[in-house]
Write a protein that holds these residues in place. Structure first.
Motif, PDB file in Angstrom:
ATOM      1  N   SER A   1       1.688   2.540   1.002  1.00 35.57           N
ATOM      2  CA  SER A   1       1.126   3.512   1.721  1.00 35.57           C
ATOM      3  C   SER A   1       0.649   4.594   0.741  1.00 35.57           C
ATOM      4  CB  SER A   1       2.142   4.408   2.590  1.00 35.57           C
ATOM      5  OG  SER A   1       3.182   5.152   1.679  1.00 35.57           O
ATOM      6  N   THR A   2       1.079   4.436  -0.514  1.00 32.26           N
ATOM      7  CA  THR A   2       0.083   5.538  -1.595  1.00 32.26           C
ATOM      8  C   THR A   2      -0.924   4.595  -2.563  1.00 32.26           C
ATOM      9  OG1 THR A   2       2.104   5.249  -3.076  1.00 32.26           O
ATOM     10  CG2 THR A   2       2.308   6.884  -1.624  1.00 32.26           C
ATOM     11  N   ALA A   3      -1.103   3.319  -1.996  1.00 29.50           N
ATOM     12  CA  ALA A   3      -1.741   2.612  -3.135  1.00 29.50           C
ATOM     13  C   ALA A   3      -3.675   2.555  -2.568  1.00 29.50           C
ATOM     14  CB  ALA A   3      -1.376   0.935  -3.021  1.00 29.50           C
ATOM     15  N   VAL A   4      -4.013   2.476  -3.743  1.00 23.17           N
ATOM     16  CA  VAL A   4      -5.700   2.404  -3.426  1.00 23.17           C
ATOM     17  C   VAL A   4      -6.090   1.036  -4.101  1.00 23.17           C
ATOM     18  CG1 VAL A   4      -7.781   3.149  -4.136  1.00 23.17           C
ATOM     19  CG2 VAL A   4      -6.233   4.806  -3.862  1.00 23.17           C
ATOM     20  N   LEU A   5      -6.558   0.072  -3.149  1.00 20.52           N
ATOM     21  CA  LEU A   5      -6.765  -1.188  -3.276  1.00 20.52           C
ATOM     22  C   LEU A   5      -8.283  -1.645  -3.553  1.00 20.52           C
ATOM     23  CD1 LEU A   5      -4.315  -2.740  -0.671  1.00 20.52           C
ATOM     24  CD2 LEU A   5      -3.785  -2.008  -2.837  1.00 20.52           C
ATOM     25  N   GLY A   6      -8.552  -2.599  -4.354  1.00 21.92           N
ATOM     26  CA  GLY A   6      -9.944  -3.041  -4.213  1.00 21.92           C
ATOM     27  C   GLY A   6     -10.237  -4.295  -3.529  1.00 21.92           C
ATOM     28  N   THR A   7     -11.152  -4.399  -3.194  1.00 22.68           N
ATOM     29  CA  THR A   7     -11.760  -5.700  -2.335  1.00 22.68           C
ATOM     30  C   THR A   7     -13.250  -6.116  -2.558  1.00 22.68           C
ATOM     31  OG1 THR A   7     -11.430  -6.922  -0.187  1.00 22.68           O
ATOM     32  CG2 THR A   7     -11.993  -4.587  -0.300  1.00 22.68           C
ATOM     33  N   ALA A   8     -13.740  -6.914  -1.720  1.00 18.58           N
ATOM     34  CA  ALA A   8     -15.098  -7.135  -1.317  1.00 18.58           C
ATOM     35  C   ALA A   8     -15.081  -7.939  -0.203  1.00 18.58           C
ATOM     36  CB  ALA A   8     -15.740  -7.704  -2.860  1.00 18.58           C
ATOM     37  N   PHE A   9     -16.206  -7.871   0.465  1.00 16.20           N
ATOM     38  CA  PHE A   9     -16.482  -8.778   1.470  1.00 16.20           C
ATOM     39  C   PHE A   9     -16.900 -10.236   1.130  1.00 16.20           C
ATOM     40  CE2 PHE A   9     -18.154  -4.507   2.945  1.00 16.20           C
ATOM     41  CZ  PHE A   9     -17.069  -4.134   3.676  1.00 16.20           C
TER      42      PHE A   9
ATOM     43  N   GLY B   1      -9.567  -9.267   9.760  1.00 14.00           N
ATOM     44  CA  GLY B   1      -8.149  -8.981  10.040  1.00 14.00           C
ATOM     45  C   GLY B   1      -7.234  -8.598   8.915  1.00 14.00           C
ATOM     46  N   MET B   2      -7.433  -9.192   7.673  1.00 16.04           N
ATOM     47  CA  MET B   2      -6.658  -8.817   6.731  1.00 16.04           C
ATOM     48  C   MET B   2      -6.887  -7.333   6.146  1.00 16.04           C
ATOM     49  SD  MET B   2      -7.257 -12.369   4.277  1.00 16.04           S
ATOM     50  CE  MET B   2      -6.918 -13.773   4.985  1.00 16.04           C
ATOM     51  N   PHE B   3      -8.360  -6.969   6.067  1.00 16.80           N
ATOM     52  CA  PHE B   3      -8.747  -5.802   5.751  1.00 16.80           C
ATOM     53  C   PHE B   3      -8.062  -4.552   6.626  1.00 16.80           C
ATOM     54  CE2 PHE B   3     -11.233  -1.783   5.850  1.00 16.80           C
ATOM     55  CZ  PHE B   3     -11.584  -1.665   4.697  1.00 16.80           C
ATOM     56  N   ASP B   4      -8.049  -4.986   7.979  1.00 11.03           N
ATOM     57  CA  ASP B   4      -7.656  -4.145   8.863  1.00 11.03           C
ATOM     58  C   ASP B   4      -6.168  -3.620   8.597  1.00 11.03           C
ATOM     59  OD1 ASP B   4     -10.167  -3.603  10.036  1.00 11.03           O
ATOM     60  OD2 ASP B   4      -9.928  -4.884  11.807  1.00 11.03           O
ATOM     61  N   ALA B   5      -5.494  -4.924   8.542  1.00  9.96           N
ATOM     62  CA  ALA B   5      -4.097  -4.755   8.519  1.00  9.96           C
ATOM     63  C   ALA B   5      -3.674  -3.931   7.429  1.00  9.96           C
ATOM     64  CB  ALA B   5      -3.388  -6.208   8.317  1.00  9.96           C
ATOM     65  N   LEU B   6      -4.608  -3.991   5.951  1.00  8.38           N
ATOM     66  CA  LEU B   6      -4.040  -3.626   4.681  1.00  8.38           C
ATOM     67  C   LEU B   6      -4.637  -2.130   5.022  1.00  8.38           C
ATOM     68  CD1 LEU B   6      -4.792  -6.019   1.986  1.00  8.38           C
ATOM     69  CD2 LEU B   6      -2.657  -4.856   2.424  1.00  8.38           C
ATOM     70  N   PHE B   7      -5.630  -1.783   5.513  1.00  8.60           N
ATOM     71  CA  PHE B   7      -6.214  -0.492   5.613  1.00  8.60           C
ATOM     72  C   PHE B   7      -5.239   0.507   6.355  1.00  8.60           C
ATOM     73  CE2 PHE B   7      -9.245   2.979   7.300  1.00  8.60           C
ATOM     74  CZ  PHE B   7      -9.510   3.443   6.187  1.00  8.60           C
ATOM     75  N   GLU B   8      -4.587  -0.179   7.436  1.00 12.17           N
ATOM     76  CA  GLU B   8      -3.783   0.484   8.136  1.00 12.17           C
ATOM     77  C   GLU B   8      -2.449   1.049   7.391  1.00 12.17           C
ATOM     78  OE1 GLU B   8      -2.337   2.401  11.596  1.00 12.17           O
ATOM     79  OE2 GLU B   8      -4.215   1.338  11.340  1.00 12.17           O
ATOM     80  N   LYS B   9      -1.916   0.264   6.217  1.00 11.70           N
ATOM     81  CA  LYS B   9      -0.817   0.455   5.573  1.00 11.70           C
ATOM     82  C   LYS B   9      -1.035   1.353   4.331  1.00 11.70           C
ATOM     83  CE  LYS B   9       1.432  -3.715   7.551  1.00 11.70           C
ATOM     84  NZ  LYS B   9       2.814  -3.054   7.981  1.00 11.70           N
ATOM     85  N   SER B  10      -2.185   1.110   3.638  1.00 17.23           N
ATOM     86  CA  SER B  10      -2.553   1.650   2.379  1.00 17.23           C
ATOM     87  C   SER B  10      -3.133   2.986   2.244  1.00 17.23           C
ATOM     88  CB  SER B  10      -3.408   0.601   1.688  1.00 17.23           C
ATOM     89  OG  SER B  10      -4.762   0.533   2.362  1.00 17.23           O
TER      90      SER B  10
ATOM     91  N   PRO C   1       0.742  -5.197  -8.790  1.00 16.97           N
ATOM     92  CA  PRO C   1       2.032  -4.810  -9.369  1.00 16.97           C
ATOM     93  C   PRO C   1       3.024  -5.612  -8.577  1.00 16.97           C
ATOM     94  CG  PRO C   1       1.054  -2.699  -9.436  1.00 16.97           C
ATOM     95  CD  PRO C   1       0.159  -3.739  -8.569  1.00 16.97           C
ATOM     96  N   PHE C   2       4.103  -5.683  -9.264  1.00 15.03           N
ATOM     97  CA  PHE C   2       5.292  -6.808  -8.486  1.00 15.03           C
ATOM     98  C   PHE C   2       5.828  -6.097  -7.231  1.00 15.03           C
ATOM     99  CE2 PHE C   2       9.988  -7.422  -7.740  1.00 15.03           C
ATOM    100  CZ  PHE C   2       9.733  -8.797  -7.491  1.00 15.03           C
ATOM    101  N   LYS C   3       5.776  -4.655  -7.217  1.00 15.96           N
ATOM    102  CA  LYS C   3       6.403  -3.955  -5.844  1.00 15.96           C
ATOM    103  C   LYS C   3       5.427  -4.039  -4.672  1.00 15.96           C
ATOM    104  CE  LYS C   3      10.182  -2.259  -7.557  1.00 15.96           C
ATOM    105  NZ  LYS C   3      11.658  -2.438  -6.916  1.00 15.96           N
ATOM    106  N   LEU C   4       3.958  -4.171  -5.184  1.00 15.34           N
ATOM    107  CA  LEU C   4       3.053  -4.034  -4.018  1.00 15.34           C
ATOM    108  C   LEU C   4       2.552  -5.515  -3.745  1.00 15.34           C
ATOM    109  CD1 LEU C   4       0.711  -1.255  -5.239  1.00 15.34           C
ATOM    110  CD2 LEU C   4       2.713  -1.179  -3.668  1.00 15.34           C
ATOM    111  N   VAL C   5       2.596  -6.747  -4.537  1.00 16.36           N
ATOM    112  CA  VAL C   5       2.188  -8.132  -4.107  1.00 16.36           C
ATOM    113  C   VAL C   5       2.596  -8.517  -2.882  1.00 16.36           C
ATOM    114  CG1 VAL C   5       3.396  -9.560  -5.609  1.00 16.36           C
ATOM    115  CG2 VAL C   5       1.044 -10.067  -5.292  1.00 16.36           C
ATOM    116  N   THR C   6       4.047  -8.479  -2.748  1.00 16.05           N
ATOM    117  CA  THR C   6       4.427  -9.146  -1.556  1.00 16.05           C
ATOM    118  C   THR C   6       4.016  -8.168  -0.116  1.00 16.05           C
ATOM    119  OG1 THR C   6       6.263 -10.006  -2.938  1.00 16.05           O
ATOM    120  CG2 THR C   6       6.719  -9.744  -0.358  1.00 16.05           C
TER     121      THR C   6
END
Length: 269
Positions: free
Chosen positions: A148-156, A169-178, A245-250
């Motif tokens: 919830s406090t993480a800033v993630l990188g990505t690309a289309f 779908g992946m982006f929406d799921a992660l955007f909701e949680k990050s 990081p280990f705590k976020l990858v899962t």
């Protein structure tokens, strides 16, 4: 870092970076060729790859080289995997965010990697078992423990638009949680930024080996975890990658798991 392979890759990357800076003074006159929809190669890409190849072969004529623009040359247990200009679209538009990526694979395993940002003069380096460095200073992945406090990188997945629905779908799921996302236009620099803690994690689909080989090793050597979208280790073959990081990858993998398609799974089998 004094590893001879890192020294060769670093100097080759600096030479390519010098060419980028030189050509950047006349961007509007650089010849550009369209490889595919929204995928371009310029004379700068080719000139940089040629410079890198020449420098490596000057020191190791018996090594093989796989580059984005010129394919594979040679057959050896020592394979250099190079992206001479990761972020071509940024470069051609004068957006100062692009890099050189060079990795050395020995007997099928990535052992050394360099990512060089010529605009900031930042040299990221890593060797297996020796850690990751930025301008010779050791780096570590973010200490963030909560998505919830993480800033993630990505690309289309602009080269494989058929994956866009699954990606959305992946982006929406992660955007909701990050906390937020960044889409900066260079997979190599995204991974380097995860390695040094500027980004808390990264995921992308349908990448090529030269996009991620050096950066993935950098994340691992900085204390992070790299996996494919199924949680396995075939990210280099599939091009579907998660790095964090280990705590976020899962938590990242669990968030995107419902949107992994059968086609992606087949490619990983």
């Amino acid at each position: 870092m004094t590893n001879p392979y890192i020294n060769i890759a670093s100097e080759a990357a600096r030479q390519a970076g010098g060419l980028m800076r030189k050509f950047s003074q006349r961007l509007e006159s650089i010849p550009v060729e369209r490889k595919a929809r929204n995928d371009y190669v310029s004379d700068v890409d080719r000139a940089c790859e040629q410079a890198i190849r020449q420098y490596i072969l000057k020191h190791h004529r018996d090594h093989a080289i796989q580059g984005e623009e010129m394919g594979q040359q040679g057959d050896s247990e020592y394979l250099w995997i190079i992206d001479p200009l990761d972020g071509t679209s940024n470069y051609l538009r004068g957006i100062p965010h692009y890099a050189v990526s060079i990795a050395l694979q020995i007997r099928g395993r990535i052992e050394h990697g360099v990512i060089y940002d010529p605009m900031r003069d930042e040299m990221f380096t890593a060797s297996r078992g020796e850690g990751a460095f930025l301008n010779n200073q050791r780096i570590r992945v973010s200490g963030r423990k909560d998505l919830s406090t993480a800033v993630l990188g990505t690309a289309f997945p602009f080269r494989k638009r058929r994956l866009m629905s699954a990606y959305q779908g992946m982006f929406d799921a992660l955007f909701e949680k990050s906390e937020d996302f960044r889409r900066a236009g260079s997979a190599a620099l995204d991974l380097a930024y995860v390695a040094c803690g500027r980004l808390d994690g990264y995921f992308e689909l349908a990448l090529q080996p030269w996009d991620i080989a050096a950066g993935a090793l950098m994340v691992q050597e900085a204390g992070g975890v790299v996996m494919d979208v199924n949680g396995g280790e075939r990210w280099l073959e599939s091009g579907h990658i998660i790095a964090a990081p280990f705590k976020l990858v899962t938590p990242i993998r669990h968030a995107i798991a419902p949107h992994v398609t059968e086609g992606m799974k087949a490619r990983l089998s």
